[in-house]
Design a protein around this motif. Sequence first.
Motif, PDB file in Angstrom:
ATOM      1  N   TYR A  97       0.831  -1.212   0.000  1.00 23.36           N
ATOM      2  CA  TYR A  97       0.000   0.000   0.000  1.00 23.36           C
ATOM      3  C   TYR A  97       0.861   1.256   0.000  1.00 23.36           C
ATOM      4  O   TYR A  97       0.598   2.212  -0.731  1.00 23.36           O
ATOM      5  CB  TYR A  97      -0.941   0.020   1.201  1.00 23.36           C
ATOM      6  CG  TYR A  97      -2.060  -0.975   1.140  1.00 23.36           C
ATOM      7  CD1 TYR A  97      -2.773  -1.187  -0.030  1.00 23.36           C
ATOM      8  CD2 TYR A  97      -2.423  -1.707   2.271  1.00 23.36           C
ATOM      9  CE1 TYR A  97      -3.808  -2.108  -0.084  1.00 23.36           C
ATOM     10  CE2 TYR A  97      -3.461  -2.630   2.228  1.00 23.36           C
ATOM     11  CZ  TYR A  97      -4.142  -2.830   1.054  1.00 23.36           C
ATOM     12  OH  TYR A  97      -5.166  -3.741   1.008  1.00 23.36           O
ATOM     13  N   ILE A  98       1.904   1.285   0.810  1.00 20.97           N
ATOM     14  CA  ILE A  98       2.784   2.459   0.886  1.00 20.97           C
ATOM     15  C   ILE A  98       3.507   2.664  -0.446  1.00 20.97           C
ATOM     16  O   ILE A  98       3.615   3.791  -0.946  1.00 20.97           O
ATOM     17  CB  ILE A  98       3.776   2.310   2.062  1.00 20.97           C
ATOM     18  CG1 ILE A  98       3.023   2.407   3.390  1.00 20.97           C
ATOM     19  CG2 ILE A  98       4.867   3.375   1.992  1.00 20.97           C
ATOM     20  CD1 ILE A  98       3.876   2.113   4.607  1.00 20.97           C
ATOM     21  N   ALA A  99       3.986   1.598  -1.062  1.00 18.86           N
ATOM     22  CA  ALA A  99       4.689   1.706  -2.345  1.00 18.86           C
ATOM     23  C   ALA A  99       3.758   2.225  -3.439  1.00 18.86           C
ATOM     24  O   ALA A  99       4.126   3.101  -4.230  1.00 18.86           O
ATOM     25  CB  ALA A  99       5.286   0.364  -2.736  1.00 18.86           C
ATOM     26  N   VAL A 100       2.546   1.726  -3.485  1.00 20.76           N
ATOM     27  CA  VAL A 100       1.581   2.184  -4.491  1.00 20.76           C
ATOM     28  C   VAL A 100       1.223   3.649  -4.238  1.00 20.76           C
ATOM     29  O   VAL A 100       1.144   4.460  -5.172  1.00 20.76           O
ATOM     30  CB  VAL A 100       0.327   1.278  -4.495  1.00 20.76           C
ATOM     31  CG1 VAL A 100      -0.779   1.895  -5.337  1.00 20.76           C
ATOM     32  CG2 VAL A 100       0.677  -0.108  -4.998  1.00 20.76           C
ATOM     33  N   LEU A 101       1.013   4.018  -2.981  1.00 16.52           N
ATOM     34  CA  LEU A 101       0.673   5.397  -2.638  1.00 16.52           C
ATOM     35  C   LEU A 101       1.796   6.354  -3.028  1.00 16.52           C
ATOM     36  O   LEU A 101       1.545   7.415  -3.613  1.00 16.52           O
ATOM     37  CB  LEU A 101       0.373   5.505  -1.137  1.00 16.52           C
ATOM     38  CG  LEU A 101      -0.030   6.884  -0.637  1.00 16.52           C
ATOM     39  CD1 LEU A 101      -1.366   7.289  -1.254  1.00 16.52           C
ATOM     40  CD2 LEU A 101      -0.124   6.900   0.872  1.00 16.52           C
ATOM     41  N   LEU A 102       3.036   6.003  -2.736  1.00 17.45           N
ATOM     42  CA  LEU A 102       4.165   6.846  -3.114  1.00 17.45           C
ATOM     43  C   LEU A 102       4.295   6.961  -4.627  1.00 17.45           C
ATOM     44  O   LEU A 102       4.575   8.040  -5.156  1.00 17.45           O
ATOM     45  CB  LEU A 102       5.459   6.284  -2.513  1.00 17.45           C
ATOM     46  CG  LEU A 102       5.651   6.532  -1.012  1.00 17.45           C
ATOM     47  CD1 LEU A 102       6.914   5.828  -0.530  1.00 17.45           C
ATOM     48  CD2 LEU A 102       5.727   8.009  -0.719  1.00 17.45           C
ATOM     49  N   THR A 103       4.084   5.883  -5.336  1.00 18.36           N
ATOM     50  CA  THR A 103       4.159   5.913  -6.796  1.00 18.36           C
ATOM     51  C   THR A 103       3.102   6.844  -7.377  1.00 18.36           C
ATOM     52  O   THR A 103       3.387   7.656  -8.270  1.00 18.36           O
ATOM     53  CB  THR A 103       3.999   4.494  -7.374  1.00 18.36           C
ATOM     54  OG1 THR A 103       4.968   3.631  -6.777  1.00 18.36           O
ATOM     55  CG2 THR A 103       4.144   4.498  -8.879  1.00 18.36           C
ATOM     56  N   VAL A 104       1.883   6.750  -6.869  1.00 17.43           N
ATOM     57  CA  VAL A 104       0.800   7.623  -7.344  1.00 17.43           C
ATOM     58  C   VAL A 104       1.118   9.084  -7.028  1.00 17.43           C
ATOM     59  O   VAL A 104       0.916   9.976  -7.859  1.00 17.43           O
ATOM     60  CB  VAL A 104      -0.557   7.184  -6.734  1.00 17.43           C
ATOM     61  CG1 VAL A 104      -1.631   8.227  -6.986  1.00 17.43           C
ATOM     62  CG2 VAL A 104      -0.972   5.839  -7.291  1.00 17.43           C
ATOM     63  N   MET A 105       1.648   9.371  -5.847  1.00 19.96           N
ATOM     64  CA  MET A 105       1.974  10.754  -5.472  1.00 19.96           C
ATOM     65  C   MET A 105       3.092  11.319  -6.351  1.00 19.96           C
ATOM     66  O   MET A 105       3.045  12.482  -6.759  1.00 19.96           O
ATOM     67  CB  MET A 105       2.372  10.807  -3.994  1.00 19.96           C
ATOM     68  CG  MET A 105       1.192  10.618  -3.053  1.00 19.96           C
ATOM     69  SD  MET A 105       1.644  10.552  -1.314  1.00 19.96           S
ATOM     70  CE  MET A 105       2.427  12.108  -1.081  1.00 19.96           C
ATOM     71  N   VAL A 106       4.093  10.508  -6.677  1.00 19.54           N
ATOM     72  CA  VAL A 106       5.185  10.959  -7.542  1.00 19.54           C
ATOM     73  C   VAL A 106       4.662  11.264  -8.941  1.00 19.54           C
ATOM     74  O   VAL A 106       5.014  12.277  -9.548  1.00 19.54           O
ATOM     75  CB  VAL A 106       6.329   9.912  -7.577  1.00 19.54           C
ATOM     76  CG1 VAL A 106       7.308  10.200  -8.705  1.00 19.54           C
ATOM     77  CG2 VAL A 106       7.044   9.872  -6.242  1.00 19.54           C
TER      78      VAL A 106
END
Length: 161
Positions: free
Chosen positions: A15-24
């Motif tokens: 979840y954290i990896a997907v969230l960071l990817t979307v934010m970037v």
Amino acid sequence: MKSEKGVTLISLLTYIAVLLTVMVVIGRITGFFTRGLDNVDSDNKSSTEFSKINYCFLSETKKTIDGSNVTAAIGNMDKTNSGYEFPKTLKVATSDTKGTAIKFLESGNIIFIAENAIYYNKTKVCDKVTDFEIDYKESEKSIKVSLKIDNQQFEQTYTFR
């Protein structure tokens, strides 16, 4: 057997990896549009400055007419201790004349360049002007103004009517 209903460490990291990817990705897209707007703003600034000068010339050429005679003097400003002054001996534009200042005789208003700025009487109208020239054509009863504002070239012809 026990049921495992909860957030496991692997799912939390996913979840954290997907969230960071979307934010970037959203940040990069936003940055792209913001940089594009900054470029548009810098281009529009020169056009806005020219619009101010254009208004000054238009208002003067529309009201500066005495029958068929153009009542304007073209020349260069003289620097004095108290500022800039139009030469005392006015030469009314009667033939093809070039200069960096114009005085409209009916209104007494002067448009000139001094220290990389254009002034309308004593009011600064525009900054970052590198070239400014007024060319009077007697046969056409018009003045052609050419100037460069912040490395953008502008030319406009104003006809006395």
